[in-house]
Scaffold this active site. Structure first.
Site, short mmCIF file in Angstrom:
data_model
loop_
_atom_site.label_atom_id
_atom_site.label_comp_id
_atom_site.label_asym_id
_atom_site.label_seq_id
_atom_site.Cartn_x
_atom_site.Cartn_y
_atom_site.Cartn_z
CG ASP A 6 -1.89 1.09 1.34
OD1 ASP A 6 -2.38 1.51 0.28
OD2 ASP A 6 -2.20 1.53 2.46
CG ASP B 121 0.65 7.74 -3.64
OD1 ASP B 121 0.60 8.56 -4.58
OD2 ASP B 121 0.15 7.94 -2.52
N GLY C 3 -7.46 8.61 6.72
CA GLY C 3 -7.56 8.74 8.17
C GLY C 3 -8.94 9.25 8.56
CG HIS D 145 -6.30 4.89 -1.41
ND1 HIS D 145 -5.08 4.57 -0.87
CD2 HIS D 145 -6.39 4.18 -2.56
CE1 HIS D 145 -4.46 3.71 -1.66
NE2 HIS D 145 -5.23 3.47 -2.70
N GLY D 146 -9.28 6.00 1.66
CA GLY D 146 -9.70 7.00 2.63
C GLY D 146 -11.18 7.29 2.68
CG ASN E 120 -6.88 1.04 0.02
OD1 ASN E 120 -7.32 0.40 -0.92
ND2 ASN E 120 -5.62 1.41 0.11
ZN LIG Z 1 -4.31 5.30 0.71
#
Ligand SMILES: [Zn+2]
Length: 288
Positions: free
Chosen positions: A80, A102, A179, A208-209, A230
């Site tokens: 990741d 990334d 987060g 993501h997120g 994710n």
């Molecule tokens: Zn991520």
């Protein structure tokens, strides 16, 4: 069964659901999720961030691989947010079956250059690659560090990026945040933008997120082009909140076997809800 990332995601893309990618850096949590996914017959991805890898080390990867080989559902082991070419090589050496590079905070051309290099290397050994375009904000260390601003992915850039790099899947920024969200920030998924990007690049797209985005929006995204989602904060919060509750201020509690099972159970309630929401429950049969 141990599966490569592309193998897991291709089926999801065809059938229109999203595979959960759970961030894992603890054995009890890993074993709990592995069992849950078998119970629900859901394909899944173990996501390991470089910081998490530093915490668990290469020996636990061997244990994860051993579990994957005897799993009754497809499982991929995924790097990741790989930040460097070296991290990708280490992951390949350790037996991961999927990697992410990334470089999304770098200028477009630099992102293309490093992603392309990773794709050439990973494809040479039969692994698939996730790239990222746009900026998913973050207030933890697991996203683009310091990126508190969200820059949405455009369909035009996505087309160019996929063509020039050859990535197998693409993480896009359509209104999620890594987060837990800062107070006052109201998350909103751009579902129209997702549709436009998917029409332009029909490969598996990744979210993501999405911890604090409404379930309704996440559910729609999982059925309209997002094929991997994710999950990190949500399961970790559930696990450790329960741990605080279990421990209380009882100094006699010390055995992991007396403490961890309730935490795993609480975590799995959250994980199961995600698996259902993403449409991944029962989908293991599509891989047989
Ligand atoms: Zn991520």
């Amino acid at each position: 069964m141990l599966t490569n990332g592309d193998g897991v995601l291709k089926v999801a893309n065809e059938a229109g659901f999203a595979v959960p990618a759970f961030n894992i850096s603890d054995y009890a949590m890993f074993a709990g999720i592995a069992e849950l996914c078998e119970e629900l017959q859901a394909p899944w991805i173990v996501a390991i961030h470089p910081d998490e890898y530093d915490h668990i080390g290469p020996d636990m990867i061997k244990a994860i691989l051993a579990r994957a080989y005897r799993s009754s559902v497809p499982m991929a082991i995924h790097l990741d947010h790989g930040g460097t070419y070296e991290q990708v090589l280490t992951s390949i050496q350790n037996g991961y079956t999927s990697v992410m590079i990334d470089a999304s905070v770098k200028p477009f051309e630099e992102n293309v250059a490093i992603t392309k290099k990773v794709v050439e290397t990973a494809h040479a050994v039969g692994l698939s690659v996730e790239g990222e375009l746009g900026t998913i904000g973050a207030n933890d260390s697991y996203g683009e560090s310091g990126a508190t601003e969200v820059i949405h992915t455009t369909p035009e850039d996505a087309v160019t990026f996929v063509e020039q790099t050859g990535v197998d899947s693409l993480a896009i920024a359509i209104g999620t945040f890594h987060g837990l969200y800062p107070a006052g920030m109201k998350p909103e998924l751009k579902l129209d933008l997702l549709k436009e990007i998917k029409a332009a690049v029909p490969i598996p797209l990744v979210l993501h997120g999405g911890s604090n985005n409404p379930d309704r929006e996440i559910g729609i995204a999982a059925h309209t082009g997002i094929n991997k989602i994710n999950i990190s904060s949500d399961i970790k919060v559930a696990y450790h909140s329960k741990m605080r509750e279990v421990l209380g201020d009882d100094p006699k509690l010390r055995e992991p076997l007396m403490i961890q099972p309730a935490c795993v159970e609480a975590m799995n309630v959250v994980a199961a809800q995600k698996i259902e929401l993403f449409g991944a429950a029962g989908k293991a049969e599509l891989y047989r």
